[in-house]
Design a protein around this motif. Structure first.
Motif, PDB file in Angstrom:
ATOM      1  N   LEU A   1       2.826   1.177   8.989  1.00  0.00           N
ATOM      2  CA  LEU A   1       3.027  -0.317   7.618  1.00  0.00           C
ATOM      3  C   LEU A   1       2.316  -1.249   8.169  1.00  0.00           C
ATOM      4  O   LEU A   1       2.474  -2.095   7.245  1.00  0.00           O
ATOM      5  N   ASP A   2       1.320  -1.353   9.033  1.00  0.00           N
ATOM      6  CA  ASP A   2       0.845  -2.201   8.897  1.00  0.00           C
ATOM      7  C   ASP A   2      -0.505  -2.504   7.480  1.00  0.00           C
ATOM      8  O   ASP A   2      -1.441  -3.267   7.667  1.00  0.00           O
ATOM      9  N   TRP A   3      -0.648  -1.350   7.311  1.00  0.00           N
ATOM     10  CA  TRP A   3      -2.144  -1.132   6.195  1.00  0.00           C
ATOM     11  C   TRP A   3      -0.999  -1.586   5.080  1.00  0.00           C
ATOM     12  O   TRP A   3      -1.742  -1.320   3.823  1.00  0.00           O
ATOM     13  N   LEU A   4       0.161  -1.923   5.159  1.00  0.00           N
ATOM     14  CA  LEU A   4       0.131  -2.785   3.865  1.00  0.00           C
ATOM     15  C   LEU A   4       0.097  -3.860   3.354  1.00  0.00           C
ATOM     16  O   LEU A   4       0.076  -4.627   2.539  1.00  0.00           O
ATOM     17  N   ASP A   5      -1.090  -4.613   4.146  1.00  0.00           N
ATOM     18  CA  ASP A   5      -1.240  -6.242   4.455  1.00  0.00           C
ATOM     19  C   ASP A   5      -2.368  -6.282   3.463  1.00  0.00           C
ATOM     20  O   ASP A   5      -2.303  -7.670   3.207  1.00  0.00           O
ATOM     21  N   THR A   6      -3.099  -5.492   3.630  1.00  0.00           N
ATOM     22  CA  THR A   6      -4.189  -5.391   2.477  1.00  0.00           C
ATOM     23  C   THR A   6      -4.543  -5.184   1.454  1.00  0.00           C
ATOM     24  O   THR A   6      -4.169  -3.862   1.647  1.00  0.00           O
ATOM     25  N   PRO A   7      -5.145  -5.484  -0.237  1.00  0.00           N
ATOM     26  CA  PRO A   7      -5.293  -3.883  -1.176  1.00  0.00           C
ATOM     27  C   PRO A   7      -5.643  -2.755  -0.788  1.00  0.00           C
ATOM     28  O   PRO A   7      -5.709  -2.292  -0.942  1.00  0.00           O
ATOM     29  N   ALA A   8      -6.858  -3.247   0.415  1.00  0.00           N
ATOM     30  CA  ALA A   8      -7.850  -2.408   0.440  1.00  0.00           C
ATOM     31  C   ALA A   8      -7.003  -1.132   1.709  1.00  0.00           C
ATOM     32  O   ALA A   8      -7.050   0.207   0.949  1.00  0.00           O
ATOM     33  N   SER A   9      -6.454  -1.613   2.064  1.00  0.00           N
ATOM     34  CA  SER A   9      -5.724  -0.561   3.660  1.00  0.00           C
ATOM     35  C   SER A   9      -4.444   0.368   2.857  1.00  0.00           C
ATOM     36  O   SER A   9      -3.791   0.735   3.002  1.00  0.00           O
ATOM     37  N   ARG A  10      -3.963  -0.645   1.297  1.00  0.00           N
ATOM     38  CA  ARG A  10      -3.077   0.251   0.667  1.00  0.00           C
ATOM     39  C   ARG A  10      -3.841   0.674   0.052  1.00  0.00           C
ATOM     40  O   ARG A  10      -2.867   1.573  -0.071  1.00  0.00           O
ATOM     41  N   ARG A  11      -4.544   1.124   0.008  1.00  0.00           N
ATOM     42  CA  ARG A  11      -4.929   1.978  -0.569  1.00  0.00           C
ATOM     43  C   ARG A  11      -5.542   3.058   0.155  1.00  0.00           C
ATOM     44  O   ARG A  11      -4.957   4.395  -0.387  1.00  0.00           O
ATOM     45  N   ARG A  12      -5.427   2.611   1.545  1.00  0.00           N
ATOM     46  CA  ARG A  12      -6.099   3.759   1.776  1.00  0.00           C
ATOM     47  C   ARG A  12      -4.886   5.020   2.788  1.00  0.00           C
ATOM     48  O   ARG A  12      -5.011   5.427   2.383  1.00  0.00           O
ATOM     49  N   LEU A  13      -3.338   4.081   2.639  1.00  0.00           N
ATOM     50  CA  LEU A  13      -2.325   4.325   3.192  1.00  0.00           C
ATOM     51  C   LEU A  13      -1.823   5.593   2.116  1.00  0.00           C
ATOM     52  O   LEU A  13      -1.220   6.735   2.048  1.00  0.00           O
ATOM     53  N   LEU A  14      -2.175   4.822   0.491  1.00  0.00           N
ATOM     54  CA  LEU A  14      -1.415   5.818  -0.533  1.00  0.00           C
ATOM     55  C   LEU A  14      -2.514   6.979  -0.321  1.00  0.00           C
ATOM     56  O   LEU A  14      -2.444   7.784  -0.550  1.00  0.00           O
ATOM     57  N   VAL A  15      -3.854   6.744  -0.160  1.00  0.00           N
ATOM     58  CA  VAL A  15      -5.137   8.341  -0.032  1.00  0.00           C
ATOM     59  C   VAL A  15      -4.368   9.349   0.726  1.00  0.00           C
ATOM     60  O   VAL A  15      -4.802   9.738   1.043  1.00  0.00           O
ATOM     61  N   GLU A  16      -4.092   9.199   2.159  1.00  0.00           N
ATOM     62  CA  GLU A  16      -3.580   9.683   3.635  1.00  0.00           C
ATOM     63  C   GLU A  16      -2.178   9.624   2.753  1.00  0.00           C
ATOM     64  O   GLU A  16      -2.309  11.271   3.734  1.00  0.00           O
ATOM     65  N   VAL A  17      -1.555   9.423   2.588  1.00  0.00           N
ATOM     66  CA  VAL A  17       0.000  10.320   1.453  1.00  0.00           C
ATOM     67  C   VAL A  17      -0.487  11.015   1.393  1.00  0.00           C
ATOM     68  O   VAL A  17      -0.324  12.408   1.714  1.00  0.00           O
ATOM     69  N   LEU A  18      -1.358  11.150   0.061  1.00  0.00           N
ATOM     70  CA  LEU A  18      -1.663  12.048  -0.367  1.00  0.00           C
ATOM     71  C   LEU A  18      -1.927  13.306  -0.043  1.00  0.00           C
ATOM     72  O   LEU A  18      -3.031  14.687  -0.110  1.00  0.00           O
ATOM     73  N   ARG A  19      -3.393  12.766   1.182  1.00  0.00           N
ATOM     74  CA  ARG A  19      -4.319  13.601   1.597  1.00  0.00           C
ATOM     75  C   ARG A  19      -3.627  15.029   2.983  1.00  0.00           C
ATOM     76  O   ARG A  19      -3.299  15.634   2.821  1.00  0.00           O
ATOM     77  N   LEU A  20      -3.131  14.115   3.645  1.00  0.00           N
ATOM     78  CA  LEU A  20      -1.779  14.748   4.341  1.00  0.00           C
ATOM     79  C   LEU A  20      -0.518  15.410   3.641  1.00  0.00           C
ATOM     80  O   LEU A  20      -0.104  16.942   4.547  1.00  0.00           O
TER      81      LEU A  20
END
Length: 283
Positions: free
Chosen positions: A111-130
């Motif tokens: 949830l801490d990845w929701l703080d910035t646009p870059a980390s939100r993109r990283r979270l979306l990519v991680e959801v897709l990867r796993l």
């Protein structure tokens, strides 16, 4: 006691009570249910040669004479069975709840990845990867999915006519339900993370689901004969979010998402938005 009242093996138990004679409709129902359950346990091959009509009779617990009265030729039974199997396919249940649980867990742990646009993109990519890797493994190991693919191959071998049309229509209906579930899931989770389909593309979530599904389907077909290729992994940073180990299935699905999704400019990330994400994870 008539022949229709005997057990499937034709024997007669001394002192046994006379069994009620089954109607043709009840015989058909039992036979088709028994055969469907047998396929559910073992999977379907491109033909039905692995199924014995006599074994189905025993499994159904019906009299041989009743079964042969309903289907004088075995081919007639297998034609009805194909239609029954096509109608019974439940693709929407394949990887459904497990995938939802995985996505929830991945987001909840970051949830801490929701703080910035870059980390939100990283979270979306991680959801897709796993998520892509998980869905591929679920599909590749699913008897229901393998039977569905076998039915697709079987229907192509049927001669043009009513049977082929009915089986194809039933499979198409199951396919629509599957893609609708996948589309709704992609739209929901991408939207939750503040992403939307790029408006200028003019495509629907169903199109996105179709493209991603085609990638997974192709790799599950490959896994049957070249598992080392289908399950290959690469360490890469395809979306500029940091290097990670990717399965080919996840990389293919994520490539579709990276092409069609963009950060939604109408979404404002504040405490209320993060609270809404937390609430959605507990629904």
């Amino acid at each position: 006691m008539g022949d229709d009242d005997r057990p499937a093996d034709g024997s007669r138990t001394p002192g046994a009570r006379r069994r009620r004679r089954l109607s043709d409709a009840e015989t058909a129902q039992r036979m088709l249910r028994a055969a469907t359950e047998m396929v559910g346990r073992s999977g379907l091959t491109v033909s039905l040669d692995h199924l014995s009509f006599e074994d189905v009779i025993r499994e159904a617990g019906v009299a041989r004479s009743a079964a042969y009265r309903r289907w004088p030729y075995k081919d007639l039974f297998f034609g009805d069975l194909l239609k029954e199997l096509a109608r019974a396919v439940e693709l929407s249940s394949v990887a459904g709840r497990e995938s939802e649980a995985l996505v929830r867990r991945v987001i909840a742990e970051r949830l801490d990845w929701l703080d910035t646009p870059a980390s939100r993109r990283r979270l979306l990519v991680e959801v897709l990867r796993l998520g892509g890797e998980h869905d591929f493994e679920m599909l590749a190991g699913s008897i229901a999915w393998r039977s569905y693919l076998a039915l697709h191959a079987t229907v192509q071998s049927l001669p043009p006519g009513e049977l082929r049309d009915e089986v194809a229509a039933a499979l198409a209906e199951s396919e629509r339900g599957f893609l609708e579930r996948v589309a709704a899931s992609w739209e929901r989770w991408a939207g939750l993370l503040g992403y939307r389909i790029r408006p200028e593309l003019g495509i629907s979530p169903a199109v996105v689901a179709t493209l991603a599904s085609a990638t997974l389907r192709g790799l599950t077909l490959m896994a049957a004969v070249t598992p080392e290729a289908a399950r290959q992994r690469v360490t890469a940073d395809p979306f500029g979010t940091g290097p990670a180990e990717w399965s080919l299935a996840a990389l293919g699905a994520a490539s579709v998402a990276a092409t069609v999704f963009e950060e939604d400019p109408t979404v404002t990330w504040d405490e209320a938005r993060v609270a809404a994400v937390r609430a959605a994870l507990s629904d």
